[in-house]
Write an enzyme that holds these catalytic residues in place. Structure first.
Site, PDB file in Angstrom:
ATOM      1  N   SER A 133      -1.452   9.905 -13.925  1.00  0.00           N
ATOM      2  CA  SER A 133      -1.116   9.995 -12.511  1.00  0.00           C
ATOM      3  C   SER A 133      -1.884  11.173 -11.921  1.00  0.00           C
ATOM      4  CB  SER A 133       0.390  10.158 -12.332  1.00  0.00           C
ATOM      5  OG  SER A 133       0.744  10.229 -10.972  1.00  0.00           O
ATOM      6  N   TYR A 147      -4.655   8.046  -1.106  1.00  0.00           N
ATOM      7  CA  TYR A 147      -4.726   8.320  -2.542  1.00  0.00           C
ATOM      8  C   TYR A 147      -3.376   8.806  -3.055  1.00  0.00           C
ATOM      9  CZ  TYR A 147      -5.856  10.626  -6.948  1.00  0.00           C
ATOM     10  OH  TYR A 147      -5.852  11.031  -8.258  1.00  0.00           O
ATOM     11  N   LYS A 151      -0.525   7.214  -5.935  1.00  0.00           N
ATOM     12  CA  LYS A 151       0.054   7.932  -7.068  1.00  0.00           C
ATOM     13  C   LYS A 151       1.572   8.041  -6.957  1.00  0.00           C
ATOM     14  CE  LYS A 151      -3.696   8.563  -9.366  1.00  0.00           C
ATOM     15  NZ  LYS A 151      -3.894   7.839 -10.645  1.00  0.00           N
TER      16      LYS A 151
END
Length: 290
Positions: A133, A147, A151
């Protein structure tokens, strides 16, 4: 000797893990997007390095590659979901296609690959899932929203999956690195179409930094500001798997520790400040715990 399966092993952290494992005598199955990038390791280690081309946005290919790996190798002990990339810019600047591809790779790709592995792990009665991660799975800042959101999605899914898989003797570790001195940014970064409205705002300044456009700052200087050593991180990940036990989350890098801690403390403080409000919306017949 253990058998590891690692996605996205062409470079960066995954390639360091692969090299360390081969050096110590393990067997490693890797997937790459560009054939030939690990030919030097293949020439050195022969059959202990198994390779396949894999596009994580291709669901059928994911299943076929994992099934073939199991058929040819006989077993897999550790499955590492590493393949991912960054999409940067203000949320408004990214196209629908860019957002969809990001989630197909970072989120759906990891989930599909893990879902394909789980039946084999259950059948053999053991296995260890390692999901790479990021510290960005705990916070979100202008220019990184998409982004970070990919995650966050990974963190939520794999926290639940860890609890679901545990009764089958399947372990899960979510690795949360900070910045790493690899080519992740320079080779894996995608940017939205820049808009003048954001150019002098925080999101725009972040993109300018990432692209090396800020006066007096080039990418070599940017890389020097990154604290994470990929070889040390690879070593610690392997050590955690060898130990077999530990917290579900594994922060790597002083920046990861500091950023994650700050984000959690800020969120906890904001939550505590709303306690009276939250309790005030309970139904009248709810009995509060002492």
């Amino acid at each position: 000797m253990q058998t590891w399966f690692i996605t996205g092993a062409s470079g960066g952290l995954a390639s360091r893990i692969t090299r360390r494992l081969l050096e110590r005598g393990d067997r490693v199955a890797v997937t790459v997007r560009k054939p030939g990038v690990l030919d030097d390791l293949k020439a050195q280690y022969g059959s202990r390095l198994w390779q396949a081309h894999l596009d994580l946005t291709n669901p059928q290919q994911i299943v076929e590659v994992i099934e073939r790996a199991w058929e040819e190798l006989g077993t897999i002990d550790v499955f590492v979901n590493n393949a991912a990339y960054g999409l940067y810019g203000a949320v408004e600047e990214a196209s629908d296609g860019q957002i969809e591809h990001l989630f197909k790779t970072n989120v759906l790709g990891s989930l599909r690959a893990t879902r394909a592995v789980l039946p084999f792990f259950r059948k053999q009665g053991s296995g260890h899932i390692v999901q790479i991660s990021s510290m960005a799975g705990h916070y979100s800042t202008p220019g990184m929203g998409l982004y970070c959101s990919s995650k966050w999605a990974v963190e939520g899914a794999f926290e639940a999956l860890a609890k679901e898989a545990a009764p089958f003797n399947i372990k899960t570790t979510i690795v949360e690195p900070g910045g790493i001195r690899t080519n992740f940014i320079t080779s894996n970064a995608v940017f939205g179409e820049r808009m003048d409205a954001y150019r002098d705002k925080e999101a725009g300044q972040f993109v300018s930094l990432m692209k090396g456009e800020l006066p007096g700052i080039d990418m070599s200087m940017f890389n020097q500001m990154v604290v994470g050593d990929p070889d040390k991180m690879a070593q610690q990940i392997i050590h955690r798997i060898d130990q077999g036990e530990g917290p579900i989350r594994m922060a790597l890098g002083s920046d990861a520790y500091e950023q994650i801690r700050e984000a959690l403390l800020d969120r906890l403080a904001a939550l505590d400040a709303q306690k009276e409000l939250a309790y005030s919306t309970d139904a009248d017949d709810v009995v509060r715990r002492a």
